[in-house]
Design an enzyme around this catalytic site. Structure first.
Site, PDB file in Angstrom:
ATOM      1  N   LEU A  30       1.019  -1.051  -0.105  1.00  0.00           N
ATOM      2  CA  LEU A  30      -0.063   0.054  -0.067  1.00  0.00           C
ATOM      3  C   LEU A  30       0.919   1.124   0.119  1.00  0.00           C
ATOM      4  O   LEU A  30       1.884   1.556   0.849  1.00  0.00           O
ATOM      5  CB  LEU A  30      -0.786   0.034   1.218  1.00  0.00           C
ATOM      6  N   ASP A  31       0.723   2.249  -1.215  1.00  0.00           N
ATOM      7  CA  ASP A  31       1.789   3.377  -1.068  1.00  0.00           C
ATOM      8  C   ASP A  31       1.651   4.022  -0.070  1.00  0.00           C
ATOM      9  O   ASP A  31       0.626   4.126   0.867  1.00  0.00           O
ATOM     10  CB  ASP A  31       1.169   3.961  -2.356  1.00  0.00           C
ATOM     11  N   ALA A  32       2.804   4.775   0.327  1.00  0.00           N
ATOM     12  CA  ALA A  32       3.057   5.707   1.525  1.00  0.00           C
ATOM     13  C   ALA A  32       1.686   6.868   1.390  1.00  0.00           C
ATOM     14  O   ALA A  32       1.135   7.190   2.600  1.00  0.00           O
ATOM     15  CB  ALA A  32       4.116   6.498   1.531  1.00  0.00           C
TER      16      ALA A  32
END
Length: 186
Positions: A46-48
């Protein structure tokens, strides 16, 4: 013969600005700021700049079942977009949209009205007085890099905020941002 210990499965509500890895990088924080359990690993990414459900486990086979696109485990996202979705935009998401790396699989897509009852994001999203926003629910079975953001952009609805609400049967229910819950996996 001693029975094998039960696998651990950790549900974590990943806040904005946290990487899907234990080690921080640059301005982004790592999972070690929230979870201090030896031997568990992230199942998927899950991207930052995305929020929501992240699963961690100590079972490599379970990790593969969750993360590997071959198993096509459904992931549900709540997406705040800039603009108001048209029927045509929703139909395009449901049919699959052309991205630079090929056409996506069809998604389940619907307008969330009323919007989901979610926490305030820190920092808040950018808002423009002259452009309305809306919330969509997208369910996909792929995991391409930044796929949901690219899908909404392809239909003219840039993503402002992205929250993963569920992975298969596992949901965010009962988890505040930055908190986690552990239970034995099946």
């Amino acid at each position: 013969m001693t029975p094998a210990p039960a696998s651990r499965l950790i549900r974590f509500n990943k806040p904005y600005g946290v990487l899907s890895q234990f080690t921080p990088e640059g301005r982004w924080r790592g999972l070690k700021d929230f979870i201090d359990i030896p031997g568990v690993y992230v199942a998927g990414r899950l991207d930052a700049d995305s929020e929501g459900l992240l699963l961690l486990t100590d079972d490599g086979r379970l990790q593969a079942r969750i993360a590997d696109p071959r198993f096509k485990m459904e992931k549900i996202y709540w997406v705040q977009v800039e603009g108001v979705p048209t029927d045509a935009a929703l139909a395009a998401l449901r049919a699959g949209v052309q991205l630079n790396d090929g056409v996506t699989l069809p998604a389940r897509a619907r307008l969330l009205d009323p919007p989901p009852d979610v926490w305030e994001r820190q920092p808040p999203i950018r808002e423009r007085r002259s452009i309305p926003t809306a919330w969509l629910e997208l369910a996909i079975r792929e995991g391409r890099n930044r796929q949901v953001r690219r899908m909404t952009a392809a239909v003219g609805l840039p993503t402002l905020r992205l929250i993963r609400a569920a992975i298969g049967p596992h949901t965010l229910d009962g988890l505040a941002p930055g908190s986690w819950s552990g239970d034995a996996a099946l």
